[in-house]
Design a protein around this motif. Structure first.
Motif, PDB file in Angstrom:
ATOM      1  N   GLY A 182       0.869  -1.173   0.000  1.00 54.03           N
ATOM      2  CA  GLY A 182       0.000   0.000   0.000  1.00 54.03           C
ATOM      3  C   GLY A 182       0.906   1.222   0.000  1.00 54.03           C
ATOM      4  O   GLY A 182       2.120   1.080   0.128  1.00 54.03           O
ATOM      5  N   HIS A 183       0.338   2.423  -0.136  1.00 53.30           N
ATOM      6  CA  HIS A 183       1.199   3.616  -0.067  1.00 53.30           C
ATOM      7  C   HIS A 183       0.898   4.392   1.207  1.00 53.30           C
ATOM      8  O   HIS A 183      -0.266   4.585   1.561  1.00 53.30           O
ATOM      9  N   MET A 184       1.974   4.787   1.898  1.00 48.38           N
ATOM     10  CA  MET A 184       1.806   5.410   3.213  1.00 48.38           C
ATOM     11  C   MET A 184       1.735   6.941   3.143  1.00 48.38           C
ATOM     12  O   MET A 184       1.406   7.574   4.129  1.00 48.38           O
ATOM     13  N   ASN A 194      -8.306   7.274   4.803  1.00 50.36           N
ATOM     14  CA  ASN A 194      -8.717   6.303   3.785  1.00 50.36           C
ATOM     15  C   ASN A 194      -7.649   6.162   2.705  1.00 50.36           C
ATOM     16  O   ASN A 194      -7.333   5.051   2.287  1.00 50.36           O
ATOM     17  N   ASP A 195      -7.122   7.307   2.229  1.00 50.14           N
ATOM     18  CA  ASP A 195      -6.118   7.304   1.145  1.00 50.14           C
ATOM     19  C   ASP A 195      -4.774   7.748   1.672  1.00 50.14           C
ATOM     20  O   ASP A 195      -4.455   8.922   1.632  1.00 50.14           O
ATOM     21  N   ASP A 196      -3.922   6.840   2.148  1.00 52.17           N
ATOM     22  CA  ASP A 196      -4.151   5.422   2.064  1.00 52.17           C
ATOM     23  C   ASP A 196      -3.856   4.779   3.418  1.00 52.17           C
ATOM     24  O   ASP A 196      -3.240   3.722   3.488  1.00 52.17           O
ATOM     25  N   GLY A 197      -4.317   5.452   4.511  1.00 54.75           N
ATOM     26  CA  GLY A 197      -4.183   4.813   5.818  1.00 54.75           C
ATOM     27  C   GLY A 197      -4.871   3.457   5.839  1.00 54.75           C
ATOM     28  O   GLY A 197      -4.383   2.497   6.450  1.00 54.75           O
ATOM     29  N   ASN A 228       5.688   8.433  -1.754  1.00 55.67           N
ATOM     30  CA  ASN A 228       5.599   9.193  -3.018  1.00 55.67           C
ATOM     31  C   ASN A 228       4.630   8.622  -4.050  1.00 55.67           C
ATOM     32  O   ASN A 228       4.797   8.842  -5.244  1.00 55.67           O
ATOM     33  N   GLU A 229       3.588   7.915  -3.593  1.00 56.00           N
ATOM     34  CA  GLU A 229       2.582   7.485  -4.574  1.00 56.00           C
ATOM     35  C   GLU A 229       1.873   8.688  -5.161  1.00 56.00           C
ATOM     36  O   GLU A 229       1.606   8.771  -6.361  1.00 56.00           O
ATOM     37  N   GLU A 230       1.570   9.654  -4.275  1.00 54.02           N
ATOM     38  CA  GLU A 230       0.737  10.786  -4.694  1.00 54.02           C
ATOM     39  C   GLU A 230       1.440  11.720  -5.675  1.00 54.02           C
ATOM     40  O   GLU A 230       0.796  12.561  -6.299  1.00 54.02           O
ATOM     41  N   THR A 231       2.763  11.607  -5.795  1.00 54.53           N
ATOM     42  CA  THR A 231       3.488  12.425  -6.764  1.00 54.53           C
ATOM     43  C   THR A 231       3.692  11.695  -8.087  1.00 54.53           C
ATOM     44  O   THR A 231       4.346  12.206  -8.993  1.00 54.53           O
ATOM     45  N   HIS A 269      -2.876  -2.104  -2.424  1.00 49.76           N
ATOM     46  CA  HIS A 269      -4.119  -1.742  -1.715  1.00 49.76           C
ATOM     47  C   HIS A 269      -4.198  -0.231  -1.576  1.00 49.76           C
ATOM     48  O   HIS A 269      -3.304   0.385  -1.002  1.00 49.76           O
ATOM     49  N   ASP A 270      -5.271   0.372  -2.077  1.00 54.89           N
ATOM     50  CA  ASP A 270      -5.333   1.837  -2.129  1.00 54.89           C
ATOM     51  C   ASP A 270      -6.777   2.325  -1.999  1.00 54.89           C
ATOM     52  O   ASP A 270      -7.557   2.187  -2.928  1.00 54.89           O
ATOM     53  N   MET A 271      -7.116   2.906  -0.849  1.00 54.17           N
ATOM     54  CA  MET A 271      -8.472   3.405  -0.540  1.00 54.17           C
ATOM     55  C   MET A 271      -9.430   2.227  -0.423  1.00 54.17           C
ATOM     56  O   MET A 271      -9.957   1.734  -1.409  1.00 54.17           O
ATOM     57  N   MET A 272      -9.648   1.782   0.817  1.00 51.75           N
ATOM     58  CA  MET A 272     -10.318   0.494   1.027  1.00 51.75           C
ATOM     59  C   MET A 272     -11.709   0.601   1.658  1.00 51.75           C
ATOM     60  O   MET A 272     -12.363  -0.408   1.850  1.00 51.75           O
TER      61      MET A 272
HETATM   62 ZN   LIG Z   1      -4.051   6.425  -2.841  1.00 53.66          ZN
END
Ligand SMILES: [Zn+2]
Length: 408
Positions: A182-184, A194-197, A228-231, A269-272
């Motif tokens: 997942g991305h932290m 949620n995104d992405d706790g 750095n998923e969001e970038t 896993h991203d936004m569950m």
């Molecule tokens: Zn995400």
């Protein structure tokens, strides 16, 4: 049910009074061996899952390139160690943001693929029905909670980045692994609950259960929390570049150690948590989780490993049917915009989410996406439970795929 039918059939064949009958009768008296995977799935629970998400929200939006992001990486590492996932490592890479572009038009079109047909979704598929506005909040004052606003205030700076992973080593095939990730990092001036706790906590919970002292797996499992998923999935890209060439190599030679086991599959896993349905005509979304909520498992039909990815997706779907307690799963072909992207042309890769990323999240189905409202308090137990069901789904599948068992 099935095993008792088999016993009746054996008894009918061998005849009463024979030694085989005595054996069959003894076997019938013993309860069937419990399914070890079911036992492992049963070690997941709502309160643990919620507590892990809550722990992550202590670091605000965990934006990459900030002290709060680095503190979150440290905390995740400490948690993984406390679960007994002993092989905790960090990947280091450099992140330099691309030159700033003009302000992106924050209209209903963010989910659209751009160019060509107006209803084409990112990743494929078509945007249907009512769409609501999407975008990333960049206004600190949109966060009404002053404490949280202050926690999120430090701006991001370019430079060195770190991300953490740990590995459960396989007993008979330590040289092969599945990556569960997942991305932290997050953004938007909330808590990235949620995104992405929700995806990060899912991976951490699986690491906790699979590293229980009595659990063994034949193949290895790596639990990775990308940064750095969001970038633009930069942390996952750095991992593929640095670690990809090391796959399957024993090091030191003859040691039986494989620092980078061969990748068999990658599950992101991203936004569950939030599947409240399509926006209504006035642009609002139902405040309640819809009863027909589901876990969306996506592969990318245009990827090099589409066939293997699809097979992996159906393995998760079957595990959902067998092990998930509340919500079903759906498989779709348009995986996009998450860390499985950099993997999909080198290994079968899938993503697991609350909704389809392109056609649903992209059409505004999650009003908290990248918004100040993505905080722990926004979500109800029905929302948290969808994330828990995704955890049950992936754990069930990965335990089967890696030959997991419980020592007695
Ligand atoms: Zn995400």
């Amino acid at each position: 049910m099935r095993s008792s039918v088999v016993i009746v059939a054996i008894v009918a064949c061998v005849g009463i009074g024979s030694p085989a009958f005595a054996q069959a009768a003894a076997a019938a008296a013993e309860p069937a061996a419990p399914d070890p995977v079911k036992t492992m799935v049963g070690r997941l629970d709502l309160e643990h899952y919620k507590a892990t998400i809550k722990g992550l929200t202590a670091f605000g939006d965990r934006r990459q390139g900030t002290d709060r992001n680095r503190a979150a990486v440290d905390w995740i590492e400490a948690q993984l160690k406390s679960y007994g996932c002993a092989n905790v490592e960090r990947l280091k890479y450099e992140y330099q943001p691309p030159p700033a572009r003009g302000t992106a038009p924050g209209a209903a079109g963010r989910g659209a693929a751009g160019g060509g047909r107006g209803d084409a979704a990112q990743g494929g598929g078509r945007l249907r029905g009512i769409r609501a506005r999407t975008g990333v909040n960049t206004d600190p004052n949109a966060q009404p909670d002053v404490k949280l606003r202050e926690l999120n205030m430090q701006p991001t700076t370019p430079g060195e980045r770190e991300e953490v992973y740990c590995t459960k080593i396989g007993t008979s095939h330590p040289d092969e692994m599945y990556i569960v990730s997942g991305h932290m990092d997050g953004h938007g001036w909330g808590e990235a609950a949620n995104d992405d706790g929700s995806g990060t906590a899912l991976v951490m919970e699986l690491a906790r259960v699979m590293n229980s002292p009595d659990v063994t797996t034949e193949r290895s499992i790596r639990f990775a929390l990308w940064n750095n998923e969001e970038t633009g999935t930069n942390g996952a890209r750095a991992y593929v570049e640095q670690r990809g060439p090391l796959q399957g190599k024993e090091n030191p030679a003859g040691s039986g150690k494989y620092p980078e086991p061969k990748w068999l599959g990658m599950i992101q896993h991203d936004m569950m948590m939030f599947d409240h349905g399509m926006p209504r005509a006035d642009g609002t979304v139902s405040p309640e989780q819809r009863p027909e909520a589901d876990v969306n498992i996506e592969f990318q039909v245009t990827s090099t490993f589409a066939e293997g990815a699809q097979k992996l997706a159906w393995t998760l779907e079957a595990a959902n049917e067998k092990y998930a307690t509340d919500y079903p799963a759906q498989v779709g072909p348009h995986m996009t915009n998450t860390d499985s992207g950099p993997f999909m042309n080198v290994v079968p890769a899938i993503s697991v989410r609350e909704n389809e990323r392109g056609t649903q999240i992209g059409a505004g189905w999650d009003p908290h996406w990248h918004q100040p409202t993505d905080v722990f308090a926004t979500f109800s137990d029905k929302d948290f439970r969808l994330g828990l069901n995704a955890a049950q789904t992936t754990l069930g599948a990965v335990a089967q795929l890696t030959g997991a068992n419980i020592k007695h």
